[in-house]
Design a protein around this motif. Structure first.
Motif, PDB file in Angstrom:
ATOM      1  N   UNK A 185     -56.387 -18.019  24.662  1.00 31.15           N
ATOM      2  CA  UNK A 185     -55.815 -19.014  24.083  1.00 31.15           C
ATOM      3  C   UNK A 185     -56.317 -19.809  22.699  1.00 31.15           C
ATOM      4  N   UNK A 186     -55.687 -20.810  22.701  1.00 34.35           N
ATOM      5  CA  UNK A 186     -56.887 -21.069  20.860  1.00 34.35           C
ATOM      6  C   UNK A 186     -57.959 -22.227  21.842  1.00 34.35           C
ATOM      7  N   UNK A 187     -58.916 -21.957  21.372  1.00 33.69           N
ATOM      8  CA  UNK A 187     -60.538 -21.421  21.250  1.00 33.69           C
ATOM      9  C   UNK A 187     -61.408 -20.610  21.997  1.00 33.69           C
ATOM     10  N   UNK A 188     -61.035 -19.833  23.046  1.00 31.91           N
ATOM     11  CA  UNK A 188     -61.604 -19.036  23.450  1.00 31.91           C
ATOM     12  C   UNK A 188     -61.320 -17.307  22.051  1.00 31.91           C
ATOM     13  N   UNK A 189     -62.905 -16.261  23.663  1.00 36.28           N
ATOM     14  CA  UNK A 189     -62.813 -15.290  22.676  1.00 36.28           C
ATOM     15  C   UNK A 189     -63.052 -14.494  24.236  1.00 36.28           C
ATOM     16  N   UNK A 190     -62.559 -12.874  23.060  1.00 37.58           N
ATOM     17  CA  UNK A 190     -63.028 -11.897  24.451  1.00 37.58           C
ATOM     18  C   UNK A 190     -64.483 -11.436  24.008  1.00 37.58           C
ATOM     19  N   UNK A 191     -64.713 -12.400  22.802  1.00 43.65           N
ATOM     20  CA  UNK A 191     -66.323 -11.727  21.728  1.00 43.65           C
ATOM     21  C   UNK A 191     -67.458 -10.388  22.417  1.00 43.65           C
TER      22      UNK A 191
END
Length: 390
Positions: A144-150
């Protein structure tokens, strides 16, 4: 809260440092994470207690010195720390989480990994979001917006994660509605909405198990950035992938109707080894009648393996494997013997054409075989029989 711990025995577990009640219990399943747990406890100390009273429960399946490292690091923690070491890691990581849920004493339970890829600074926000929205489950989502799988290393792992997410949401569109990241291992759940005894975890995707078997009415999400692993290597393997697929199949076929559909699809797939065996045996010069009888056993064996592992895995302990095989083979071959008299009955007594009579006989024997398989192969024996077998 003090950081002191005391020991209480727990059935089937080596329990040390059982914590005092707190506002949130952080459950951390660990397997050989000795290089990460000290850093994880440091991060929890820096970000959680000042905003939210907490306790930490490690459920450990390690074969290294992880429990000793946790106990040593816990001396510097301003909150209670528990270590539950399991000699037998039943259910994998998911089973460890279930043990942690049973041991938790707080109203809120936050589940997170022990490799520092889930930021403890988000724990208070998960609980606060649940309180504000009156949700029973709050998922930390990468999607979702603001999340990341970096922190998800490599394009292969990214592709597998996205594919698994798409597959699970496709199989459970209603149960996973409002959950963008069903593969997340980072979430908060109210202890009151979980009935641990109904959970049947297999592998490491415990959120999926919780959402499908005991999903709360209200679900919320907060974004999070998946961090890089602090130390060690990922525990994701091809074997874990297979366990995940078996888990999906078990969840999807939990209802009788879905199980019957799965039974039929597996039965159809059994035609492949049947036909291949028939072709090979006749090519070797065997007459087609005995060849068909032998080839049919290949289909029966194929069907049994898939049905035993995918549809009735949670009921296999009721009978020994050879007992299950014998009963299943008997029912499968009885299907062939019964079908011809049924066709003759439908044609001779009821005046049906050969084609509809055959179709009706196939449906009838299929239903009988499914009911017979469930009742005679996979349902528990009567107590009298069980005592006799013992």
């Amino acid at each position: 809260m003090s950081g002191h711990e005391y020991t209480v025995p727990a059935p089937g577990l080596k329990a040390t440092e059982v914590p005092e009640p707190g506002a949130v219990t952080i459950v951390v399943p660990t397997f050989n994470e000795s290089g990460n747990v000290r850093q994880l406890l440091r991060q929890i100390t820096e970000s959680v207690p000042a905003r939210l009273p907490c306790e930490v429960v490690f459920v450990d399946d390690s074969t290294d010195d992880t429990p000793e490292v946790i106990r040593e690091a816990a001396r510097d923690c301003p909150f209670p720390v528990a270590v539950l070491h399991r000699e037998e890691p039943v259910g994998g990581l998911g089973g460890a989480v279930v043990e942690g849920l049973k041991a938790a004493t707080s109203d809120w339970v936050v589940v997170m990994d022990g490799d520092c890829q889930h930021p403890p600074s988000l724990v208070p926000e998960l609980v606060a979001t649940g309180e504000r929205s009156n949700a029973g489950l709050v998922v930390a989502s990468r999607y979702i917006k603001g999340g990341s799988r970096a922190g998800l290393a490599g394009s292969y792992r990214v592709a597998v994660s996205r594919g698994a997410t798409w597959l699970t949401k496709s199989l459970f569109p209603r149960r996973l509605h409002g959950i963008s990241d069903p593969m997340s291992g980072f979430f908060a759940i109210r202890r009151s909405v979980v009935t641990a005894d109904v959970l049947k975890p297999l592998g490491y995707k415990i959120l999926l198990e919780l959402a499908v078997r005991s999903r709360p009415r209200e679900v919320a999400e907060v974004p999070f950035v998946f961090q890089d692993r602090f130390a060690g290597e990922s525990k994701s393997t091809a074997q874990e992938g297979l366990r995940f697929l078996r888990h999906l199949a078990g969840l999807r076929t939990a209802s009788p109707a879905a199980r019957m559909i799965g039974f039929g699809l597996i039965g159809l797939s059994g035609f492949v080894p049947n036909l291949v065996g028939l072709w090979a045996l006749t090519a070797l010069g065997l007459h087609y009648v005995p060849a068909e009888i032998l080839a049919n056993q290949l289909g029966v064996a194929w069907n049994f393996v898939l049905i035993d592992h995918l549809l009735f895995r949670d009921r296999r302990d009721h009978r020994r494997w050879w007992d299950r095989v014998g009963r299943f083979a008997l029912l499968a071959n009885a299907d062939l013997v019964l079908r011809i008299p049924l066709i003759a009955l439908f044609v001779g007594r009821f005046g049906m054409g050969a084609l509809p009579a055959t179709a009706l006989a196939l449906v009838t024997t299929f239903v009988l075989r499914f009911v017979g398989t469930e009742a005679l192969v996979y349902l528990p024996r009567h107590k009298k029989d069980a005592r006799r077998a013992a």
